[in-house]
Design a protein around this motif. Structure first.
Motif, PDB file in Angstrom:
ATOM      1  N   TRP A   1      54.536 -83.846   5.704  1.00  0.00           N
ATOM      2  CA  TRP A   1      55.951 -83.467   5.661  1.00  0.00           C
ATOM      3  C   TRP A   1      56.830 -84.647   6.077  1.00  0.00           C
ATOM      4  N   VAL A   2      56.428 -85.346   7.135  1.00  0.00           N
ATOM      5  CA  VAL A   2      57.190 -86.522   7.571  1.00  0.00           C
ATOM      6  C   VAL A   2      57.177 -87.589   6.483  1.00  0.00           C
ATOM      7  N   LYS A   3      56.018 -87.799   5.873  1.00  0.00           N
ATOM      8  CA  LYS A   3      55.913 -88.816   4.818  1.00  0.00           C
ATOM      9  C   LYS A   3      56.751 -88.437   3.603  1.00  0.00           C
ATOM     10  N   LYS A   4      56.829 -87.152   3.312  1.00  0.00           N
ATOM     11  CA  LYS A   4      57.648 -86.703   2.183  1.00  0.00           C
ATOM     12  C   LYS A   4      59.091 -87.178   2.332  1.00  0.00           C
ATOM     13  N   HIS A   5      59.587 -87.186   3.555  1.00  0.00           N
ATOM     14  CA  HIS A   5      60.986 -87.545   3.811  1.00  0.00           C
ATOM     15  C   HIS A   5      61.116 -88.951   4.410  1.00  0.00           C
TER      16      HIS A   5
ATOM     17  N   VAL B   1      52.805 -74.464  10.543  1.00  0.00           N
ATOM     18  CA  VAL B   1      53.784 -75.459  10.112  1.00  0.00           C
ATOM     19  C   VAL B   1      55.126 -74.796   9.807  1.00  0.00           C
ATOM     20  N   ALA B   2      55.104 -73.615   9.198  1.00  0.00           N
ATOM     21  CA  ALA B   2      56.352 -72.899   8.928  1.00  0.00           C
ATOM     22  C   ALA B   2      57.079 -72.570  10.229  1.00  0.00           C
ATOM     23  N   GLU B   3      56.333 -72.138  11.235  1.00  0.00           N
ATOM     24  CA  GLU B   3      56.942 -71.862  12.540  1.00  0.00           C
ATOM     25  C   GLU B   3      57.509 -73.134  13.166  1.00  0.00           C
ATOM     26  N   PHE B   4      56.787 -74.232  13.026  1.00  0.00           N
ATOM     27  CA  PHE B   4      57.251 -75.500  13.586  1.00  0.00           C
ATOM     28  C   PHE B   4      58.550 -75.950  12.924  1.00  0.00           C
ATOM     29  N   LEU B   5      58.654 -75.774  11.615  1.00  0.00           N
ATOM     30  CA  LEU B   5      59.888 -76.146  10.925  1.00  0.00           C
ATOM     31  C   LEU B   5      61.050 -75.275  11.387  1.00  0.00           C
ATOM     32  N   LEU B   6      60.777 -74.003  11.692  1.00  0.00           N
ATOM     33  CA  LEU B   6      61.819 -73.152  12.267  1.00  0.00           C
ATOM     34  C   LEU B   6      62.216 -73.655  13.654  1.00  0.00           C
ATOM     35  N   PHE B   7      61.252 -74.138  14.406  1.00  0.00           N
ATOM     36  CA  PHE B   7      61.504 -74.730  15.722  1.00  0.00           C
ATOM     37  C   PHE B   7      62.446 -75.934  15.595  1.00  0.00           C
ATOM     38  N   LEU B   8      62.212 -76.790  14.609  1.00  0.00           N
ATOM     39  CA  LEU B   8      63.112 -77.920  14.362  1.00  0.00           C
ATOM     40  C   LEU B   8      64.471 -77.421  13.892  1.00  0.00           C
TER      41      LEU B   8
ATOM     42  N   TRP C   1      73.446 -89.207  16.393  1.00  0.00           N
ATOM     43  CA  TRP C   1      72.407 -88.188  16.375  1.00  0.00           C
ATOM     44  C   TRP C   1      72.792 -86.961  15.567  1.00  0.00           C
ATOM     45  N   MET C   2      74.060 -86.589  15.567  1.00  0.00           N
ATOM     46  CA  MET C   2      74.452 -85.383  14.846  1.00  0.00           C
ATOM     47  C   MET C   2      74.130 -85.503  13.360  1.00  0.00           C
ATOM     48  N   GLU C   3      74.321 -86.704  12.818  1.00  0.00           N
ATOM     49  CA  GLU C   3      73.989 -86.909  11.404  1.00  0.00           C
ATOM     50  C   GLU C   3      72.485 -86.788  11.182  1.00  0.00           C
ATOM     51  N   LYS C   4      71.696 -87.384  12.080  1.00  0.00           N
ATOM     52  CA  LYS C   4      70.239 -87.304  11.953  1.00  0.00           C
ATOM     53  C   LYS C   4      69.781 -85.855  12.070  1.00  0.00           C
ATOM     54  N   ARG C   5      70.357 -85.162  13.022  1.00  0.00           N
ATOM     55  CA  ARG C   5      69.980 -83.770  13.262  1.00  0.00           C
ATOM     56  C   ARG C   5      70.218 -82.914  12.023  1.00  0.00           C
ATOM     57  N   ARG C   6      71.358 -83.085  11.389  1.00  0.00           N
ATOM     58  CA  ARG C   6      71.660 -82.287  10.199  1.00  0.00           C
ATOM     59  C   ARG C   6      70.652 -82.549   9.087  1.00  0.00           C
ATOM     60  N   THR C   7      70.256 -83.804   8.927  1.00  0.00           N
ATOM     61  CA  THR C   7      69.284 -84.141   7.885  1.00  0.00           C
ATOM     62  C   THR C   7      67.931 -83.510   8.175  1.00  0.00           C
ATOM     63  N   ILE C   8      67.472 -83.618   9.418  1.00  0.00           N
ATOM     64  CA  ILE C   8      66.173 -83.051   9.792  1.00  0.00           C
ATOM     65  C   ILE C   8      66.185 -81.537   9.617  1.00  0.00           C
ATOM     66  N   ILE C   9      67.237 -80.899  10.102  1.00  0.00           N
ATOM     67  CA  ILE C   9      67.332 -79.441  10.014  1.00  0.00           C
ATOM     68  C   ILE C   9      67.391 -78.993   8.555  1.00  0.00           C
ATOM     69  N   GLY C  10      68.148 -79.721   7.733  1.00  0.00           N
ATOM     70  CA  GLY C  10      68.226 -79.363   6.321  1.00  0.00           C
ATOM     71  C   GLY C  10      66.875 -79.467   5.633  1.00  0.00           C
ATOM     72  N   ASN C  11      66.141 -80.535   5.911  1.00  0.00           N
ATOM     73  CA  ASN C  11      64.811 -80.692   5.316  1.00  0.00           C
ATOM     74  C   ASN C  11      63.850 -79.622   5.820  1.00  0.00           C
ATOM     75  N   ALA C  12      63.935 -79.310   7.107  1.00  0.00           N
ATOM     76  CA  ALA C  12      63.061 -78.275   7.670  1.00  0.00           C
ATOM     77  C   ALA C  12      63.350 -76.920   7.036  1.00  0.00           C
TER      78      ALA C  12
ATOM     79  N   ARG D   1      60.499 -75.056   4.861  1.00  0.00           N
ATOM     80  CA  ARG D   1      60.004 -73.795   5.409  1.00  0.00           C
ATOM     81  C   ARG D   1      60.117 -72.688   4.360  1.00  0.00           C
ATOM     82  N   ALA D   2      61.219 -72.693   3.622  1.00  0.00           N
ATOM     83  CA  ALA D   2      61.373 -71.715   2.542  1.00  0.00           C
ATOM     84  C   ALA D   2      60.305 -71.917   1.472  1.00  0.00           C
ATOM     85  N   LEU D   3      59.968 -73.183   1.201  1.00  0.00           N
ATOM     86  CA  LEU D   3      58.912 -73.469   0.233  1.00  0.00           C
ATOM     87  C   LEU D   3      57.591 -72.850   0.672  1.00  0.00           C
TER      88      LEU D   3
END
Length: 409
Positions: free
Chosen positions: A233-237, A308-315, A362-373, A377-379
């Motif tokens: 997942w990290v490598k994907k992004h 992994v789905a739970e972890f993405l919800l955690f992020l 950080w706010m910009e980074k956070r939004r990107t990480i949360i959006g990808n998660a 997770r939906a996938l």
């Protein structure tokens, strides 16, 4: 006398020309080898990062066999491809991925041994650490090596400049005073050499922490599969979330995953392993590290994709407002300490307590990480059949309640 000087001068010029030709030839061979190596793994990296272009024609269907898709150009990242498989085959494909990594292990060990022995011969102590030592490497993972006592890697650079070419070791990128990337030309393996460590055995203890976690899981095989999925997942992004731009690196995401699995509700996946440090000689910078086993006995076995789905919800949920550290022997209850107002992630490294998440923009980074998660997770949830979901959450040790999987922010 002048004639003798002329002869000596000619011989010196010829010697310099010969040496220059040798270095030019070595550099040419290295460039050609590197180009060949890059071409040989480009397809795998295209799969993992999702950069390959789809071939014209009908839409690509979910793969049925590893032999029909691994190593070929594909329009979707490897993380997505694995998640599109049926649950049973998903595990088989992850096993094949691990076999591919094992097939590369001999090359990695050869490259690491060449570097470590070269440094040892010149008085520089070097340690191999990281994912290859821990058994959680992807086929194209770098080989991590630490030279903790060589300040700013000065001696390391000197040795490489004088002797490295003879062993096929070339500096690929000189990133900083404390980090360089090497290419081992005979094997094509990349070595990530670093120096920044408080004490000489710091890499050992950090590696022991991860190894102890992997061994302590209720289901070590399933947990390793989950770790590989997180790394995919990290490598994907990786092109979007670059550590040099302030995003967490793979090790930081691994720490987040370990912490989540340790304190997961309603049942954890890992035992508590405390990581501690103490200054032995106050004011002199002499430290010792150690680990202690904390609370255990409640661990559950959870399917990797659910974990992994739970972890993405955690992020996605800003770590539920928790500070992430490893200097404790008890468990936290994440549901009791959610803080929706905490938007800056506080992640501290085991033993050293170094902050792992940069506050820069950080706010910009956070939004990107949360959006990808959120998207991935939906996938995962959409690619799993209702039957597999009900089966995975029906038993007392299967995982979280359904509400934890379907709720999001």
């Amino acid at each position: 006398m002048p004639f003798a000087c002329l002869i000596a001068g000619c011989m010196e010029t010829f010697s310099q020309w010969t040496e220059a030709q040798y270095h030019m030839s070595a550099a040419h061979n290295y460039s050609a080898s590197k180009a060949s190596k890059n071409e040989s793994i480009s397809k795998y990296r295209d799969l993992t990062a999702g950069t390959a272009q789809p071939a014209p024609g009908p839409p690509v269907q979910p793969p049925k066999s590893r032999s029909t898709w691994i190593g070929k150009d594909a329009p979707t990242p490897l993380f997505n491809q694995i998640m599109l498989l049926p649950p049973k085959q998903r595990s088989l494909e992850i096993s094949e991925l691990r076999k591919s990594a094992e097939a590369q292990r001999a090359n990695v060990e050869t490259a690491a041994r060449a570097f470590v022995n070269l440094m040892k011969a010149h008085g520089v102590t070097a340690y191999e650490h990281g994912s290859w030592v821990q058994g959680i490497a992807l086929p194209d993972s770098d080989c991590d090596i630490s030279c903790p006592e060589d300040r700013d890697l000065r001696r390391t650079r000197q040795v490489l400049q004088r002797e490295g070419r003879k062993l096929g070791l070339f500096i690929d990128q000189d990133i900083s005073d404390w980090r360089i990337l090497l290419e081992h030309e005979p094997t094509g393996v990349q070595l990530d050499v670093t120096q920044r460590a408080y004490v000489s055995d710091e890499p050992y203890w950090k590696g022991e922490h991860v190894s102890s976690v992997l061994k302590g899981a209720k289901d070590p095989v399933a947990f390793r599969e989950a770790v590989l999925l997180v790394k995919l997942w990290v490598k994907k992004h990786s092109q979007q979330m670059k550590p040099k731009d302030g995003y967490p690196n793979t090790y930081t995401f691994l720490l987040l995953f370990i912490w989540f699995c340790t304190h997961r509700q309603p049942r954890p996946v890992l035992p508590v392993i405390g990581c501690y440090a103490a200054e032995v000689v106050p004011g002199r910078g002499v430290w010792k590290y150690w680990m202690e086993n904390g609370k255990r006995g409640e661990e559950a076995s959870v399917p990797p994709e659910i974990l992994v789905a739970e972890f993405l919800l955690f992020l996605q949920s800003d770590l539920y407002g928790h500070e992430i550290s490893f200097d404790r022997a008890d468990r936290l209850y994440m549901a009791d300490q959610r803080d929706n107002n905490s938007k800056t992630w506080q992640v501290f490294e085991p033993f050293t307590f170094d902050r792992k998440c940069s506050a820069r923009m950080w706010m910009e980074k956070r939004r990107t990480i949360i959006g990808n998660a959120r998207v991935d997770r939906a996938l995962i949830l959409n690619s799993s059949s209702p039957d597999s979901h009900s089966q995975s959450s029906s038993g007392p040790s299967a995982g979280p309640p359904t509400s934890m999987l379907v709720q999001g922010r």
